[in-house]
Write a protein that holds these residues in place. Structure first.
Motif, short mmCIF file in Angstrom:
data_model
loop_
_atom_site.label_atom_id
_atom_site.label_comp_id
_atom_site.label_asym_id
_atom_site.label_seq_id
_atom_site.Cartn_x
_atom_site.Cartn_y
_atom_site.Cartn_z
N ASP A 9 0.83 -1.21 0.00
CA ASP A 9 0.00 0.00 0.00
C ASP A 9 0.86 1.26 0.00
OD1 ASP A 9 -2.86 -1.15 1.92
OD2 ASP A 9 -2.37 -1.21 -0.22
N SER A 10 1.93 1.25 0.86
CA SER A 10 2.75 2.46 0.93
C SER A 10 3.54 2.62 -0.38
CB SER A 10 3.67 2.42 2.15
OG SER A 10 4.79 1.62 1.87
N GLY A 11 3.92 1.44 -1.01
CA GLY A 11 4.63 1.52 -2.28
C GLY A 11 3.77 2.16 -3.35
N SER A 12 2.53 1.74 -3.45
CA SER A 12 1.68 2.30 -4.49
C SER A 12 1.31 3.75 -4.16
CB SER A 12 0.43 1.45 -4.69
OG SER A 12 -0.48 1.66 -3.64
N ALA A 13 1.26 4.04 -2.85
CA ALA A 13 0.97 5.44 -2.46
C ALA A 13 2.12 6.34 -2.93
CB ALA A 13 0.80 5.53 -0.95
N TRP A 14 3.36 5.82 -2.75
CA TRP A 14 4.53 6.61 -3.14
C TRP A 14 4.56 6.81 -4.66
CZ3 TRP A 14 7.52 10.27 -2.54
CH2 TRP A 14 8.79 10.35 -3.07
N ARG A 15 4.17 5.73 -5.37
CA ARG A 15 4.13 5.85 -6.83
C ARG A 15 3.11 6.92 -7.25
NH1 ARG A 15 4.43 0.69 -8.05
NH2 ARG A 15 2.19 0.34 -8.12
N THR A 16 1.97 6.91 -6.56
CA THR A 16 0.93 7.91 -6.86
C THR A 16 1.46 9.32 -6.62
OG1 THR A 16 -0.67 6.31 -6.11
CG2 THR A 16 -1.48 8.56 -6.40
N VAL A 17 2.22 9.46 -5.50
CA VAL A 17 2.79 10.78 -5.18
C VAL A 17 3.75 11.22 -6.28
CG1 VAL A 17 4.36 12.00 -3.60
CG2 VAL A 17 2.51 10.59 -2.69
N ARG A 18 4.63 10.25 -6.72
CA ARG A 18 5.61 10.60 -7.75
C ARG A 18 4.93 11.01 -9.06
NH1 ARG A 18 9.88 5.92 -8.29
NH2 ARG A 18 7.95 4.78 -7.99
N ILE A 19 3.92 10.23 -9.45
CA ILE A 19 3.19 10.56 -10.69
C ILE A 19 2.50 11.91 -10.53
CG2 ILE A 19 1.24 9.89 -12.17
CD1 ILE A 19 2.07 6.95 -11.60
N GLY A 20 1.95 12.14 -9.33
CA GLY A 20 1.29 13.41 -9.06
C GLY A 20 2.25 14.58 -9.19
N LEU A 21 3.49 14.39 -8.62
CA LEU A 21 4.50 15.46 -8.69
C LEU A 21 4.90 15.74 -10.14
CD1 LEU A 21 6.90 14.69 -5.70
CD2 LEU A 21 5.50 16.74 -6.06
N LEU A 22 5.10 14.64 -10.90
CA LEU A 22 5.47 14.80 -12.31
C LEU A 22 4.39 15.56 -13.07
CD1 LEU A 22 7.51 14.06 -14.55
CD2 LEU A 22 6.21 11.98 -14.94
N LEU A 23 3.14 15.19 -12.82
CA LEU A 23 2.03 15.88 -13.49
C LEU A 23 1.99 17.36 -13.09
CD1 LEU A 23 -0.86 13.22 -13.32
CD2 LEU A 23 0.41 14.00 -15.33
N LEU A 24 2.30 17.61 -11.81
CA LEU A 24 2.33 19.01 -11.35
C LEU A 24 3.39 19.81 -12.10
CD1 LEU A 24 1.92 19.12 -7.46
CD2 LEU A 24 0.69 20.46 -9.16
N VAL A 25 4.61 19.20 -12.24
CA VAL A 25 5.70 19.89 -12.94
C VAL A 25 5.29 20.15 -14.40
CG1 VAL A 25 8.05 19.62 -13.83
CG2 VAL A 25 7.54 19.03 -11.47
N LEU A 26 4.74 19.11 -15.06
CA LEU A 26 4.32 19.27 -16.46
C LEU A 26 3.24 20.33 -16.58
CD1 LEU A 26 4.27 15.58 -17.74
CD2 LEU A 26 5.90 17.38 -18.34
N ALA A 27 2.31 20.34 -15.62
CA ALA A 27 1.24 21.35 -15.65
C ALA A 27 1.83 22.74 -15.46
CB ALA A 27 0.21 21.05 -14.57
N ALA A 28 2.84 22.84 -14.57
CA ALA A 28 3.47 24.15 -14.32
C ALA A 28 4.17 24.64 -15.59
CB ALA A 28 4.47 24.04 -13.17
N VAL A 29 4.89 23.73 -16.28
CA VAL A 29 5.59 24.12 -17.52
C VAL A 29 4.57 24.55 -18.58
CG1 VAL A 29 6.99 23.26 -19.44
CG2 VAL A 29 7.63 22.70 -17.10
N ALA A 30 3.48 23.76 -18.70
CA ALA A 30 2.45 24.07 -19.70
C ALA A 30 1.78 25.41 -19.39
CB ALA A 30 1.41 22.96 -19.75
N THR A 31 1.50 25.64 -18.09
CA THR A 31 0.87 26.91 -17.69
C THR A 31 1.79 28.08 -17.99
OG1 THR A 31 -0.21 25.72 -15.91
CG2 THR A 31 -0.25 28.12 -15.77
#
Ligand SMILES: [Zn+2]
Length: 269
Positions: A9-31
């Motif tokens: 559970d904690s592994g998949s939670a961490w993966r979700t966090v990492r994907i979330g961070l990556l999406l945030l960075v991409l969204a910031a660049v796009a914005t």
């Protein structure tokens, strides 16, 4: 059993966090890219453009030329934008302001000649990172648009490498000649690449280099069509005949055509 379940559970939670961070960075660049586009194409305020000169070939000729540069050498670019914007009734009176920054010591990343779409995308990311670091000059306000201008000794080469102006990142890499007699045509290159960073596209045939009709013609309705008296800036050359075109010597003979004006939001129709 329970413990390993918890671990997964904690592994998949961490993966979700990492994907979330990556999406945030991409969204910031796009914005940021979207904001850059909106603000640079609004033409409500003067656009600050920085010239960052570099010794492109390491020769003493290029070095002494770069050391002799002053902001006055680029005044024709400001005049060109003011004149053409005024013709299209665009505010403000000074649409583009040029600032000359001190000579840099590091050259920008080179776009490989055989770079495909992926290679080009990777190069543009590296260039944005380079521009971010290289344009931070202590005590100076950073420019909105960063143009890295590489000077070359004309005695060492016939033609300079291709120049590039990118709207994504508001950055350009320009190759020009370290020669006072070329200062006028260097400013044509600067105005052309600067216009790329605010959304203008090329208006010449990529194979022949000849201006495209009608967008690349200063006066497409002229009769006879050839020779044209002026150059459209994104065509880069003045059509002399159906097979021949020549590079203008200064921005005095150059205009912003209707198609380019539309692309950079100087006109709406
Ligand atoms: Zn171009």
């Amino acid at each position: 059993m329970v413990r390993s379940e918890a671990k997964r559970d904690s592994g998949s939670a961490w993966r979700t966090v990492r994907i979330g961070l990556l999406l945030l960075v991409l969204a910031a660049v796009a914005t940021q890219t979207w904001l850059d586009r909106v603000t640079t194409q609004s033409w409500r305020q003067t656009l600050w453009v920085g010239i960052y000169p570099l010794n492109g070939d390491g020769t003493p000729q290029a070095q002494s030329y770069v050391e002799g540069l002053t902001v006055k050498d680029f005044a024709a670019v400001e005049t060109f934008f003011a004149r053409e914007a005024h013709r299209y009734r665009v505010q403000p009176d000074e649409p583009v302001h040029i600032e000359l920054y001190p000579q840099g010591s590091t050259l920008p990343p080179v776009l490989p000649a055989d770079a495909g779409p992926v290679g080009t995308a990777w190069w543009s990311l590296k260039l944005r990172w380079f521009a971010y670091r290289a344009s931070r000059v202590p005590g100076r306000v950073p420019a909105r648009i960063r143009l890295f201008v590489l000077y070359h000794d004309p005695s060492t080469l016939q033609s300079v490498p291709d120049s590039h102006g990118l709207q994504k990142g508001l950055v350009g890499v320009l190759h020009v000649f370290a020669d006072p007699t070329m200062a006028g045509s260097n400013n044509v290159v600067i105005a052309h690449e600067l216009l790329h960073t605010v959304g203008a596209t090329d208006k010449y045939d990529l194979t022949s280099g000849l201006p495209l009709f009608p967008g690349g013609f200063a006066d497409p309705d002229r009769d006879p069509r050839y020779p044209q008296e002026q150059t459209e800036i994104m065509a880069g050359r003045r059509p002399i005949s159906a097979q021949d075109a020549e590079m203008p010597r200064s921005l005095r003979e150059v205009i912003v055509g209707p198609a380019t004006a539309r692309e950079i939001k100087w006109t709406r129709n």
